[in-house]
Design a protein around this motif. Structure first.
Motif, short mmCIF file in Angstrom:
data_model
loop_
_atom_site.label_atom_id
_atom_site.label_comp_id
_atom_site.label_asym_id
_atom_site.label_seq_id
_atom_site.Cartn_x
_atom_site.Cartn_y
_atom_site.Cartn_z
N LYS A 1 35.24 24.14 28.78
CA LYS A 1 35.77 23.25 27.75
C LYS A 1 35.87 24.03 26.43
N GLU A 2 36.99 23.82 25.71
CA GLU A 2 37.15 24.51 24.43
C GLU A 2 36.20 23.96 23.37
N GLY A 22 36.66 22.94 20.30
CA GLY A 22 36.81 23.64 19.03
C GLY A 22 36.25 22.87 17.86
N SER A 37 38.31 29.22 25.94
CA SER A 37 39.66 28.69 26.09
C SER A 37 40.28 29.16 27.40
N VAL A 53 36.65 30.65 21.73
CA VAL A 53 37.41 29.84 20.78
C VAL A 53 37.00 30.22 19.36
#
Length: 548
Positions: free
Chosen positions: A30-31, A33, A60, A68
């Protein structure tokens, strides 16, 4: 593991995903961010309900599994911990911060939950909308059937004790009933001393009173009491009413249980038409050759009757379809086939949701697959199947009955105590064969028995093709049964050889309308390439077109 071990494991997983270009069955990226992913609870549920797995935050996938920019590992670690609290039961993974390529990522190890704690679901959504399972590299919402099966792990199912509406004592096979009672009296003389046949059948749960059945399953529909018991006969005489006192209206109406009917019934499919065995013989090594490429099954049949008869008939049919020339070693040991089929019928799911699904036996040119509805149950898992600490069975009443239910030709259906898979392993090992393979899921269980490896004097597919080619050079055409009879080959061997020849364009099929049977003959290309030879020389393929 210490922090260094977690970092090494995470790095190893990232290198694998970079190599294959996507997430894996056991790892989700999972990113995150700016905030935690909205689907993180799906993944927590999926890994907890499946075989466990790993979650990496701050990576990413779209940018080749690179970190990320601006990822805040500390806040995402806290956000992941909060997401775990939203689950029922609460998920307790190991969550650590690991360095990677100049930054920090969040790495979580999610363990599989114990069977009694499943399903794990998002509390706000509930078990049916909030339970997930891992499929490939993604999370899939579980079906209601899968959720129900997991919930059954929290208690002992008793579907095999359910009443069979409309069934009577006359629907039981007298010979099987006699064999069962005699064996039980031999095994437990003190327990059943002085007990009549009907009382024993009630004790063994072959028969059950309608009132008791309704009490155990209030939502189930019992038999039509008025229609079936108007004469109030005596159960010992085998009347349709199944009463035990010669007509007293207060006496219970007895009907077969599902376990009693499947183990001892005359024809259980009268009430459950799909509680049977379907057998399909494929011409190659995959289903696609039939369902995609337009080929035909070698044969398909449905095998019915009580469980002892279905086991006998299935094994007999498998032996017929896979047997080679006389006095040769069989491709599959008979005792292994018998144990595999017996286990499938004994441990399958008999819940109402699965009563429309038969046990499926698929014969390929390199293996036999046997699949039953419902996965492994209780303390038995894929890892402990060969050496279970505690044997578990989904259908305890049926299992107990089959330990004393006779085969038509003698012997009990099972004399094991949850050790069927170990006996399969031992039998294959004794003969130096490849071990069986298993594929376990919530909704099904499949066991794969590999075909015996061909020896040095048997060139396998090429040998079968050569023998068929030689025969067709002497005859205008031949059907599968002609080839089996004349060449002493099994149906699977004929199908294997024909498939090899068809793939090389050397034979083609034709259908004779008068006799709806498919015949095979050499193609024009094969006839053009073949060099005519005297009959005495037509014993091999050395002068014909090559099929290697």
């Amino acid at each position: 593991m210490d922090d260094g071990d977690y970092t090494a494991r995470m790095t190893e997983l990232i290198e694998l995903m970079r190599l294959i270009g996507n997430d894996t069955q056991q790892c989700e990226v999972k990113e995150c961010g700016r905030r935690i992913s909205s689907t993180i609870t799906d993944t927590l549920s999926a890994f907890s309900n499946g075989n466990g797995g790993y979650i990496i935050l701050g990576l990413s996938e779209k940018r080749g599994f690179t970190p990320v920019e601006g990822f805040n590992a500390r806040s995402m670690q806290e956000a992941l911990s909060q997401a775990c609290e939203k689950m029922t039961p609460v998920v307790r993974p190991v969550i650590v911060t690991c360095p990677f390529e100049g930054t920090n990522l969040v790495f979580a190890v999610v363990d599989e939950m114990l069977p009694r704690d499943k399903p794990c679901f998002l509390t706000a959504a509930g078990p049916y909308a909030g339970s997930y399972i891992r499929t490939g590299d993604g999370d899939r919402r579980m079906t209601a059937y899968e959720v129900d099966r997991l919930m059954e792990e929290q208690r002992q199912p008793d579907y095999d004790l359910g009443i069979v509406p409309g069934a009577t004592i006359e629907d039981l096979n007298p010979a099987l009933v006699y064999g069962l009672l005699e064996r039980e009296r031999e095994r437990h003389p003190r327990v059943f001393e002085g007990r009549g046949d009907v009382d024993m059948l009630r004790d063994l749960r072959v028969l059950i009173g309608e009132d008791e059945a309704r009490a155990r399953h209030p939502d189930a529909h019992g038999g039509a009491k008025d229609a079936d018991t108007a004469d109030g006969g005596n159960a010992d005489s085998g009347n349709a009413g199944g009463r035990t006192d010669g007509g007293d209206d207060a006496a219970p109406v007895l009907r077969p249980t599902l376990a009693g009917l499947m183990a001892l019934g005359r024809y259980p499919q009268k009430f459950y038409p799909r509680l049977a065995v379907t057998l399909a013989v494929f011409p190659g090594t995959s289903r696609e050759e039939v369902f995609v490429e337009g080929a035909q099954l070698v044969t398909a049949e449905t095998i019915t009757g009580p469980i002892p008869v279905m086991i006998d008939n299935t094994v007999e049919s498998l032996t017929d379809w896979t047997a080679g020339a006389p006095h040769t070693e069989p491709d599959y040991p008979c005792d292994v086939l018998r144990e595999v089929v017996a286990n499938a019928l004994m441990h399958r799911d008999y819940s109402p949701d699965a009563q429309g699904t038969p046990v499926q036996v698929c014969v390929f040119t390199d293996r036999i697959e046997v699949t039953n509805p419902g996965g492994l149950f209780g303390a038995v898992t894929s890892r402990t199947l060969a050496r279970p600490a505690n044997a578990s069975t989904r259908n305890p009443f049926l299992f107990a009955l089959l330990q004393s239910t006779p085969y038509p030709d003698g012997g009990a259906v099972t004399d094991s105590d949850g050790t069927g898979y170990r006996s399969i392993e031992a039998a294959l090992r004794r003969e130096g064969r490849e071990p069986a393979r298993i594929d376990n899921a919530i909704d099904r269980f499949t066991i794969v028995i590999p075909r015996r490896r061909t020896g040095p004097d048997d060139a396998g597919e090429r040998n079968f093709a050569q023998r068929i080619m030689t025969f067709l050079e002497r005859h205008a055409r031949a059907g599968v049964r002609d080839l089996m009879t004349e060449l002493g080959m099994s149906p699977i061997e004929v199908a294997t050889g024909l498939r090899a020849l068809k793939n090389k364009g050397l034979v083609e099929s034709e259908t004779v309308q008068v006799q709806p049977q498919r015949y095979y003959h050499l193609t024009d290309a094969a006839l053009h390439d073949a060099v005519p030879r005297p009959p005495a020389e037509r014993s091999g393929m050395s002068h014909g077109p090559s099929v290697s």
